[in-house]
Enzyme design. Structure first.
Site, mmCIF file in Angstrom:
data_model
loop_
_atom_site.group_PDB
_atom_site.id
_atom_site.type_symbol
_atom_site.label_atom_id
_atom_site.label_comp_id
_atom_site.label_asym_id
_atom_site.label_seq_id
_atom_site.Cartn_x
_atom_site.Cartn_y
_atom_site.Cartn_z
ATOM 1 N N ARG A 173 13.175 43.196 119.764
ATOM 2 C CA ARG A 173 13.393 42.764 118.392
ATOM 3 C C ARG A 173 12.474 41.603 118.026
ATOM 4 O O ARG A 173 12.519 41.107 116.904
ATOM 5 C CB ARG A 173 14.829 42.261 118.299
ATOM 6 N N ARG A 206 30.263 48.527 105.804
ATOM 7 C CA ARG A 206 30.321 49.190 107.103
ATOM 8 C C ARG A 206 31.509 48.731 107.953
ATOM 9 O O ARG A 206 31.790 47.547 108.051
ATOM 10 C CB ARG A 206 29.019 48.902 107.856
ATOM 11 N N ARG A 255 32.618 44.057 111.368
ATOM 12 C CA ARG A 255 31.968 43.069 112.219
ATOM 13 C C ARG A 255 31.733 41.779 111.440
ATOM 14 O O ARG A 255 31.398 41.805 110.265
ATOM 15 C CB ARG A 255 30.624 43.618 112.727
ATOM 16 N N ARG A 287 20.521 38.584 108.419
ATOM 17 C CA ARG A 287 19.991 39.574 109.376
ATOM 18 C C ARG A 287 18.755 40.263 108.822
ATOM 19 O O ARG A 287 17.812 40.551 109.561
ATOM 20 C CB ARG A 287 21.056 40.618 109.704
ATOM 21 N N LYS A 336 19.892 53.377 113.623
ATOM 22 C CA LYS A 336 19.392 53.489 115.000
ATOM 23 C C LYS A 336 20.486 53.932 115.974
ATOM 24 O O LYS A 336 20.270 54.816 116.793
ATOM 25 C CB LYS A 336 18.825 52.133 115.487
HETATM 26 P P1 ADP Z 1 22.204 45.535 113.923
HETATM 27 O O1 ADP Z 1 20.973 46.287 114.411
HETATM 28 O O2 ADP Z 1 23.071 46.377 113.082
HETATM 29 O O3 ADP Z 1 21.903 44.197 113.340
HETATM 30 P P2 ADP Z 1 23.019 45.070 116.679
HETATM 31 O O4 ADP Z 1 24.318 45.571 117.174
HETATM 32 O O5 ADP Z 1 21.773 45.715 117.171
HETATM 33 O O6 ADP Z 1 23.129 45.166 115.118
HETATM 34 O O7 ADP Z 1 22.896 43.508 116.962
HETATM 35 C C1 ADP Z 1 23.901 42.603 116.617
HETATM 36 C C2 ADP Z 1 23.480 41.178 116.930
HETATM 37 O O8 ADP Z 1 23.240 41.048 118.336
HETATM 38 C C3 ADP Z 1 22.159 40.734 116.294
HETATM 39 O O9 ADP Z 1 22.345 40.273 114.976
HETATM 40 C C4 ADP Z 1 21.726 39.625 117.249
HETATM 41 O O10 ADP Z 1 22.461 38.447 117.049
HETATM 42 C C5 ADP Z 1 22.135 40.175 118.592
HETATM 43 N N1 ADP Z 1 21.043 40.970 119.215
HETATM 44 C C6 ADP Z 1 21.044 42.301 119.471
HETATM 45 N N2 ADP Z 1 19.882 42.692 120.028
HETATM 46 C C7 ADP Z 1 19.114 41.571 120.130
HETATM 47 C C8 ADP Z 1 17.810 41.315 120.604
HETATM 48 N N3 ADP Z 1 17.034 42.295 121.089
HETATM 49 N N4 ADP Z 1 17.355 40.040 120.536
HETATM 50 C C9 ADP Z 1 18.112 39.052 120.062
HETATM 51 N N5 ADP Z 1 19.355 39.218 119.588
HETATM 52 C C10 ADP Z 1 19.865 40.470 119.617
#
Ligand code: ADP
Ligand code: ZN
Length: 213
Positions: free
Chosen positions: A88, A125, A155, A166, A13
């Protein structure tokens, strides 16, 4: 224009959102990047979010909704926004629809990738601390970002236990959004197993179709 990129962690994404920014000028709003910024700046939200993020759990809806809707409010002119990582959960999607008051989002681009491929991608990654672009393990050897020269790091939530969690969280809480947006007639499915530029070209084609509707 308001676009949403939907897909599991590791589906690509963020990469595609950056390309859409280059090609059609939409601003890239990533909830994950916003949260990592808050952590880096040691804000109250950053401190609250930390433990959830490191385990691969979702940050509570009320916090994330406030943060992202606040960010969208700042985006008044320009070509529009591509949302990456938000919504999400179903409550987040409902809150977004409510905030847009009738206007709604234009399109949800769902980048579909099978789970075994996701595990492989996330496990190896590395990300840049400066521009947050992801790179595969092979590229991480030098320790610096080939794009901006920033430092590469793994990360906390790309470590194996968190990766497993996740994907489970995605299955349980995020994947229901596929049907939510299908029901609204807004979902376009893209095959995320293709090469990056092929995924991009499918995304752009869907947007062209959208424009002629
Ligand atoms: P990825 O899509 O690779 O898991 P992101 O950078 O989008 O990574 O998100 C990292 C973390 O940030 C998630 O695992 C969560 O803890 C938090 N996070 C991000 N976006 C949201 C969201 N919309 N709602 C709740 N937590 C979020
Ligand atoms: Zn970089």
């Amino acid at each position: 224009m308001l676009l949403v990129l939907l897909g599991a962690p590791g589906a690509g994404k963020g990469t595609q959102a950056d390309v859409l920014t280059d090609q059609i000028g939409v601003a890239h709003v990533s909830s994950g990047d916003l949260l990592r910024e808050h952590r880096a700046n040691k804000t109250e939200l950053g401190t609250q979010a930390q433990s959830y993020m490191d385990k691969g759990d979702l940050v509570p809806d009320d916090l994330v909704i406030k943060m992202v809707l606040g960010r969208l409010d700042q985006e008044t002119d320009g070509a529009g926004v591509v949302l990456d990582g938000f919504p999400r959960t179903e409550p987040q999607a409902v809150a977004l629809d409510a905030a847009l008051a009738g206007k709604g989002i234009d399109c949800v681009l769902y980048v579909k990738v099978p789970e075994d491929e996701l595990v492989q991608r996330l496990g190896g990654r590395y990300n840049c601390r400066s521009c947050s672009r992801p790179f595969p393990e092979e590229a991480a050897g030098s320790g610096t970002c080939p794009v901006c020269g920033g430092e590469l790091y793994q990360r906390e939530d790309d470590k194996p236990e968190a990766v497993k969690n996740r994907l489970k969280v995605y299955d349980e809480q995020t994947s229901p959004l596929i049907n939510y947006y299908k029901g609204q007639g807004k979902l376009v499915e893209i095959n995320g197993l293709q090469k990056v530029d092929e995924v991009t070209s499918d995304l752009l084609k869907s947007l062209e179709t959208l424009a002629t509707k």
